[in-house]
Design a protein around this motif. Sequence first.
Motif, PDB file in Angstrom:
ATOM      1  N   LEU A  10      34.436  31.317  44.803  1.00 40.02           N
ATOM      2  CA  LEU A  10      35.594  30.457  45.029  1.00 40.02           C
ATOM      3  C   LEU A  10      36.867  31.290  45.052  1.00 40.02           C
ATOM      4  CD1 LEU A  10      36.956  27.651  45.225  1.00 40.02           C
ATOM      5  CD2 LEU A  10      37.030  27.651  42.735  1.00 40.02           C
ATOM      6  N   VAL A  11      37.020  32.170  44.070  1.00 40.06           N
ATOM      7  CA  VAL A  11      38.223  33.007  44.001  1.00 40.06           C
ATOM      8  C   VAL A  11      38.356  33.842  45.271  1.00 40.06           C
ATOM      9  CG1 VAL A  11      39.285  34.986  42.859  1.00 40.06           C
ATOM     10  CG2 VAL A  11      38.373  33.124  41.499  1.00 40.06           C
ATOM     11  N   PHE A  12      37.314  34.552  45.631  1.00 41.53           N
ATOM     12  CA  PHE A  12      37.409  35.445  46.771  1.00 41.53           C
ATOM     13  C   PHE A  12      37.497  34.677  48.079  1.00 41.53           C
ATOM     14  CE2 PHE A  12      35.393  38.247  43.566  1.00 41.53           C
ATOM     15  CZ  PHE A  12      36.495  39.070  43.401  1.00 41.53           C
ATOM     16  N   GLY A  13      36.822  33.555  48.171  1.00 41.35           N
ATOM     17  CA  GLY A  13      36.910  32.734  49.378  1.00 41.35           C
ATOM     18  C   GLY A  13      38.291  32.142  49.551  1.00 41.35           C
ATOM     19  N   VAL A  14      38.865  31.660  48.471  1.00 36.89           N
ATOM     20  CA  VAL A  14      40.203  31.073  48.531  1.00 36.89           C
ATOM     21  C   VAL A  14      41.222  32.144  48.887  1.00 36.89           C
ATOM     22  CG1 VAL A  14      42.027  30.052  47.130  1.00 36.89           C
ATOM     23  CG2 VAL A  14      39.728  29.133  47.008  1.00 36.89           C
ATOM     24  N   VAL A  15      41.090  33.304  48.276  1.00 37.89           N
ATOM     25  CA  VAL A  15      42.030  34.386  48.559  1.00 37.89           C
ATOM     26  C   VAL A  15      41.957  34.759  50.031  1.00 37.89           C
ATOM     27  CG1 VAL A  15      42.523  36.819  48.108  1.00 37.89           C
ATOM     28  CG2 VAL A  15      42.073  35.276  46.211  1.00 37.89           C
ATOM     29  N   GLN A  16      40.766  34.838  50.590  1.00 38.49           N
ATOM     30  CA  GLN A  16      40.617  35.181  51.996  1.00 38.49           C
ATOM     31  C   GLN A  16      41.186  34.082  52.890  1.00 38.49           C
ATOM     32  OE1 GLN A  16      37.427  37.047  53.710  1.00 38.49           O
ATOM     33  NE2 GLN A  16      38.245  38.821  52.659  1.00 38.49           N
ATOM     34  N   ALA A  17      40.997  32.847  52.521  1.00 35.89           N
ATOM     35  CA  ALA A  17      41.424  31.732  53.364  1.00 35.89           C
ATOM     36  C   ALA A  17      42.915  31.454  53.262  1.00 35.89           C
ATOM     37  CB  ALA A  17      40.652  30.474  52.975  1.00 35.89           C
ATOM     38  N   GLN A  18      43.573  32.046  52.295  1.00 35.18           N
ATOM     39  CA  GLN A  18      44.975  31.726  52.054  1.00 35.18           C
ATOM     40  C   GLN A  18      45.926  32.266  53.095  1.00 35.18           C
ATOM     41  OE1 GLN A  18      46.027  33.233  48.303  1.00 35.18           O
ATOM     42  NE2 GLN A  18      44.385  32.151  47.339  1.00 35.18           N
TER      43      GLN A  18
ATOM     44  N   THR B 235      47.595  32.653  56.097  1.00 35.93           N
ATOM     45  CA  THR B 235      47.676  32.000  57.395  1.00 35.93           C
ATOM     46  C   THR B 235      49.089  32.212  57.930  1.00 35.93           C
ATOM     47  OG1 THR B 235      48.261  29.929  56.314  1.00 35.93           O
ATOM     48  CG2 THR B 235      45.953  30.214  56.897  1.00 35.93           C
ATOM     49  N   GLY B 236      49.200  33.115  58.880  1.00 36.08           N
ATOM     50  CA  GLY B 236      50.504  33.354  59.495  1.00 36.08           C
ATOM     51  C   GLY B 236      51.546  33.852  58.525  1.00 36.08           C
ATOM     52  N   GLY B 237      51.154  34.670  57.548  1.00 29.98           N
ATOM     53  CA  GLY B 237      52.114  35.238  56.616  1.00 29.98           C
ATOM     54  C   GLY B 237      52.458  34.319  55.453  1.00 29.98           C
ATOM     55  N   LYS B 238      51.909  33.114  55.438  1.00 31.60           N
ATOM     56  CA  LYS B 238      52.207  32.183  54.348  1.00 31.60           C
ATOM     57  C   LYS B 238      50.957  31.942  53.525  1.00 31.60           C
ATOM     58  CE  LYS B 238      55.900  29.938  56.764  1.00 31.60           C
ATOM     59  NZ  LYS B 238      56.564  28.733  57.116  1.00 31.60           N
ATOM     60  N   TYR B 239      51.182  31.618  52.275  1.00 31.50           N
ATOM     61  CA  TYR B 239      50.073  31.349  51.380  1.00 31.50           C
ATOM     62  C   TYR B 239      50.095  29.892  50.964  1.00 31.50           C
ATOM     63  CZ  TYR B 239      49.033  36.271  50.991  1.00 31.50           C
ATOM     64  OH  TYR B 239      48.658  37.553  51.278  1.00 31.50           O
ATOM     65  N   ASP B 240      48.924  29.317  50.881  1.00 31.49           N
ATOM     66  CA  ASP B 240      48.789  27.947  50.432  1.00 31.49           C
ATOM     67  C   ASP B 240      48.874  27.971  48.907  1.00 31.49           C
ATOM     68  OD1 ASP B 240      47.861  25.479  49.524  1.00 31.49           O
ATOM     69  OD2 ASP B 240      46.538  25.246  51.244  1.00 31.49           O
ATOM     70  N   ARG B 241      49.949  27.455  48.374  1.00 30.02           N
ATOM     71  CA  ARG B 241      50.207  27.507  46.934  1.00 30.02           C
ATOM     72  C   ARG B 241      49.087  26.825  46.143  1.00 30.02           C
ATOM     73  NH1 ARG B 241      53.766  29.431  43.836  1.00 30.02           N
ATOM     74  NH2 ARG B 241      54.820  28.456  42.106  1.00 30.02           N
TER      75      ARG B 241
ATOM     76  N   LYS C  58      45.887  26.477  46.965  1.00 29.01           N
ATOM     77  CA  LYS C  58      44.695  27.323  46.967  1.00 29.01           C
ATOM     78  C   LYS C  58      44.886  28.542  46.077  1.00 29.01           C
ATOM     79  CE  LYS C  58      42.942  26.000  51.488  1.00 29.01           C
ATOM     80  NZ  LYS C  58      42.673  26.442  52.847  1.00 29.01           N
ATOM     81  N   LEU C  59      46.078  29.087  46.101  1.00 25.06           N
ATOM     82  CA  LEU C  59      46.372  30.234  45.246  1.00 25.06           C
ATOM     83  C   LEU C  59      46.254  29.850  43.770  1.00 25.06           C
ATOM     84  CD1 LEU C  59      47.238  33.200  45.321  1.00 25.06           C
ATOM     85  CD2 LEU C  59      49.601  32.423  45.224  1.00 25.06           C
ATOM     86  N   GLU C  60      46.751  28.677  43.424  1.00 29.79           N
ATOM     87  CA  GLU C  60      46.656  28.189  42.042  1.00 29.79           C
ATOM     88  C   GLU C  60      45.200  27.965  41.650  1.00 29.79           C
ATOM     89  OE1 GLU C  60      47.693  27.140  38.235  1.00 29.79           O
ATOM     90  OE2 GLU C  60      48.844  28.181  39.754  1.00 29.79           O
ATOM     91  N   ALA C  61      44.418  27.402  42.548  1.00 24.92           N
ATOM     92  CA  ALA C  61      42.989  27.187  42.266  1.00 24.92           C
ATOM     93  C   ALA C  61      42.278  28.521  42.050  1.00 24.92           C
ATOM     94  CB  ALA C  61      42.334  26.423  43.411  1.00 24.92           C
ATOM     95  N   ALA C  62      42.641  29.515  42.843  1.00 24.12           N
ATOM     96  CA  ALA C  62      42.039  30.840  42.691  1.00 24.12           C
ATOM     97  C   ALA C  62      42.433  31.457  41.351  1.00 24.12           C
ATOM     98  CB  ALA C  62      42.463  31.748  43.842  1.00 24.12           C
ATOM     99  N   ARG C  63      43.695  31.278  40.967  1.00 27.51           N
ATOM    100  CA  ARG C  63      44.173  31.819  39.683  1.00 27.51           C
ATOM    101  C   ARG C  63      43.428  31.156  38.518  1.00 27.51           C
ATOM    102  NH1 ARG C  63      48.519  30.808  35.775  1.00 27.51           N
ATOM    103  NH2 ARG C  63      48.782  28.830  36.813  1.00 27.51           N
ATOM    104  N   VAL C  64      43.266  29.852  38.584  1.00 29.89           N
ATOM    105  CA  VAL C  64      42.542  29.121  37.541  1.00 29.89           C
ATOM    106  C   VAL C  64      41.109  29.626  37.443  1.00 29.89           C
ATOM    107  CG1 VAL C  64      41.591  26.858  36.915  1.00 29.89           C
ATOM    108  CG2 VAL C  64      43.988  27.057  37.580  1.00 29.89           C
ATOM    109  N   ALA C  65      40.461  29.762  38.583  1.00 33.20           N
ATOM    110  CA  ALA C  65      39.073  30.246  38.595  1.00 33.20           C
ATOM    111  C   ALA C  65      38.997  31.666  38.057  1.00 33.20           C
ATOM    112  CB  ALA C  65      38.508  30.178  40.005  1.00 33.20           C
ATOM    113  N   PHE C  66      39.923  32.511  38.454  1.00 29.47           N
ATOM    114  CA  PHE C  66      39.946  33.911  38.027  1.00 29.47           C
ATOM    115  C   PHE C  66      40.083  34.006  36.504  1.00 29.47           C
ATOM    116  CE2 PHE C  66      42.155  37.930  37.203  1.00 29.47           C
ATOM    117  CZ  PHE C  66      41.422  38.831  37.968  1.00 29.47           C
ATOM    118  N   ILE C  67      41.066  33.316  35.947  1.00 32.05           N
ATOM    119  CA  ILE C  67      41.312  33.378  34.505  1.00 32.05           C
ATOM    120  C   ILE C  67      40.168  32.718  33.737  1.00 32.05           C
ATOM    121  CG2 ILE C  67      42.827  32.553  32.638  1.00 32.05           C
ATOM    122  CD1 ILE C  67      45.196  33.025  34.580  1.00 32.05           C
TER     123      ILE C  67
END
Length: 146
Positions: free
Chosen positions: A13-21, A23-29, A31-40
């Motif tokens: 989930l973490v690595f998939g979300v990070v890869q999918a984030q 998009t055109g120089g912008k990050y989906d906040r 998805k980034l938060e979900a990745a951070r939660v999963a990581f921690i």
Amino acid sequence: MKKHTLVALIFFLVFGVVQAQHTGGKYDREKLEAARVAFITTRLDLKPEQAQKFWPIFNVFNDSREINLKEMSELGKGKDLQLSEAEAKSRIDRKFEIQRKMIVDEEKFVKDLSGILTYNQIIQLNGLSREFARHIYQRRKDDDRK
């Protein structure tokens, strides 16, 4: 076996979300938060009942910390401008007030967490946000090279 599957799922989930984030120089906040939660959660090896108690406390502390850090950053702006001695002293005094508040907040945070996490987990937590940020930065840097 169940625990290993959960850990693997969180890592994917973490690595998939990070890869999918990216998009055109912008990050989906979100998805980034979900990745951070999963990581921690994964790195601390939080049990579901621990995570349920941990995240509300962490989020309140983290939000307050970000506000304080932003305010301290604002105090340092305008350093090229000529400040009066009184204004410079006022900014320095405010910086110390914020730092004292942050220490009190962190002591309360650790006290609140001590009933949920082990002290070893609390120590690990200290570096995880920076580690996650480095991880995201490195992934973005790698993606930009492609």
